[in-house]
Every structure is written in structure tokens, then in C-alpha cells.
Design a protein around this motif. Structure first.
Motif, short mmCIF file in Angstrom:
data_model
loop_
_atom_site.label_atom_id
_atom_site.label_comp_id
_atom_site.label_asym_id
_atom_site.label_seq_id
_atom_site.Cartn_x
_atom_site.Cartn_y
_atom_site.Cartn_z
N LYS A 136 0.92 -1.15 0.12
CA LYS A 136 -0.28 0.03 -0.16
C LYS A 136 0.80 1.08 0.43
N THR A 137 2.05 1.34 0.40
CA THR A 137 3.34 2.24 0.53
C THR A 137 3.59 2.62 -1.15
N PRO A 138 3.53 3.72 -0.88
CA PRO A 138 3.83 3.84 -2.87
C PRO A 138 4.88 3.95 -3.36
N ARG A 139 5.79 3.09 -4.48
CA ARG A 139 7.16 3.41 -4.01
C ARG A 139 7.39 4.72 -5.91
N LEU A 140 8.32 5.38 -5.23
CA LEU A 140 8.54 6.32 -5.73
C LEU A 140 9.86 5.84 -7.19
N VAL A 141 9.24 6.04 -8.47
CA VAL A 141 9.95 5.57 -9.29
C VAL A 141 10.65 7.22 -9.95
N ARG A 142 12.15 7.03 -10.40
CA ARG A 142 12.79 8.14 -10.67
C ARG A 142 13.46 7.97 -12.02
N LYS A 143 13.27 9.55 -12.97
CA LYS A 143 13.26 8.76 -14.47
C LYS A 143 15.15 9.15 -14.58
N PRO A 144 15.70 7.97 -15.32
CA PRO A 144 16.91 9.06 -15.67
C PRO A 144 17.03 10.83 -15.65
N VAL A 145 17.66 11.46 -15.51
CA VAL A 145 17.81 12.83 -16.03
C VAL A 145 19.00 12.61 -17.63
N VAL A 146 17.85 13.41 -18.70
CA VAL A 146 19.11 13.27 -19.90
C VAL A 146 18.94 14.52 -20.24
N ASN A 147 20.63 15.44 -19.98
CA ASN A 147 20.25 16.89 -20.45
C ASN A 147 20.85 17.23 -21.63
N LYS A 148 20.47 18.23 -22.61
CA LYS A 148 20.61 18.26 -24.25
C LYS A 148 22.11 18.91 -23.64
N PRO A 149 22.70 19.09 -24.87
CA PRO A 149 23.75 19.85 -24.90
C PRO A 149 23.71 20.93 -24.25
N GLY A 150 24.56 21.60 -23.45
CA GLY A 150 24.16 22.99 -23.32
C GLY A 150 23.21 23.03 -21.41
#
Length: 140
Positions: free
Chosen positions: A46-60
Motif C-alpha cells: 500500500k506504500t507508494p514506490r518512488l520511481v525516478r526517471k533518468p535525467v537526460v540533459n541536452k547539450p548546454g
């Protein structure tokens, strides 16, 4: 091991679990022994799970742009009151110099210069109360 009492369609059953290993159990129902397979359903939490998406930075993207020169400010590190000012407008300061002393949480805290330069403006006076991140001094 454990005893239970079940009523199914008005009929009472005395059930005793004798042995339980893995998914099979030995039980006794009203004095008769049985070997049974136990099917266990997956329990959902019943406890929600935190799912993190990978951070993808564009150049600059995500890079910190430094301002070229210009005035910098000294801000209050935490709420408090100014009890002493060690500089005046026009004074030349070096990194690490104590600019002023403020009382916060019943302690005296020295506010130091992070950069060198010339004091352009002092935005507070002795006895003033300040909040965190209030501008105290401008340095050119």
C-alpha cells in the motif's frame, strides 16, 4: 502448530496445521490428515514506490552560466540581527574578510566575503533584523 475453526455451508471443521514447508503443508481436518499445496497470492504494497526517471540533459542544458564581472551581493545566511558592521562604503575587501557580525540563534556569526572587490552599498544597519537570503552588502 496452529489450530483454526472453519464453518463452510453450516458445517464446522477443526483444522490444525501440523507442518508447513515452502508451498506444501500437512494439515489435519477433524482428525483426518491431508497433504495440501498452498497457493499464495503476491501481496501488493500500500506504500507508494518512488520511481525516478533518468535525467537526460541536452547539450548546454543544466550548465551554470557565470556572469562576467558585475556586482555581487552578500546575503544573510540565516535569520538574525546585525550587531556589528566592520566595513564602510568604498572599502576594498578581500575574500575571507569579516564584513559584519550578526546574532542568530543566540550565537554570534561572522559573515565573510566570498569574493574580493569594493563595497558598493551596505543595505543594513546595526540593530536591524534580517531574514535568510536578505541582501546585506553589495560588492562591485
Amino acid at each position: 502448530m496452529k489450530k483454526f475453526k472453519f464453518t463452510i455451508r453450516g458445517q464446522e471443521y477443526d483444522v490444525e496445521i501440523k507442518d508447513f514447508e515452502g508451498s506444501s503443508a500437512k494439515i489435519e481436518v477433524n482428525g483426518t490428515s491431508y497433504d495440501v499445496d498452498v497457493h499464495v497470492a503476491d501481496k501488493s504494497s500500500k506504500t507508494p514506490r518512488l520511481v525516478r526517471k533518468p535525467v537526460v540533459n541536452k547539450p548546454g542544458e543544466g550548465s551554470i552560466k557565470k556572469s562576467g564581472g558585475g556586482a555581487s551581493t552578500v546575503k544573510a545566511p540565516l535569520p538574525g540581527s546585525i550587531i556589528k558592521i566592520n566595513i564602510a562604503v568604498g572599502d576594498s575587501i578581500n575574500p575571507g574578510d569579516t564584513l559584519l557580525v550578526m546574532e542568530a540563534m543566540k550565537m554570534e556569526n561572522n559573515v565573510l566575503a566570498e569574493k574580493g572587490g569594493t563595497v558598493k552599498a551596505i543595505k543594513v544597519a546595526v540593530g536591524d533584523s534580517v531574514l535568510q537570503d536578505d541582501v546585506l552588502i553589495e560588492i562591485a
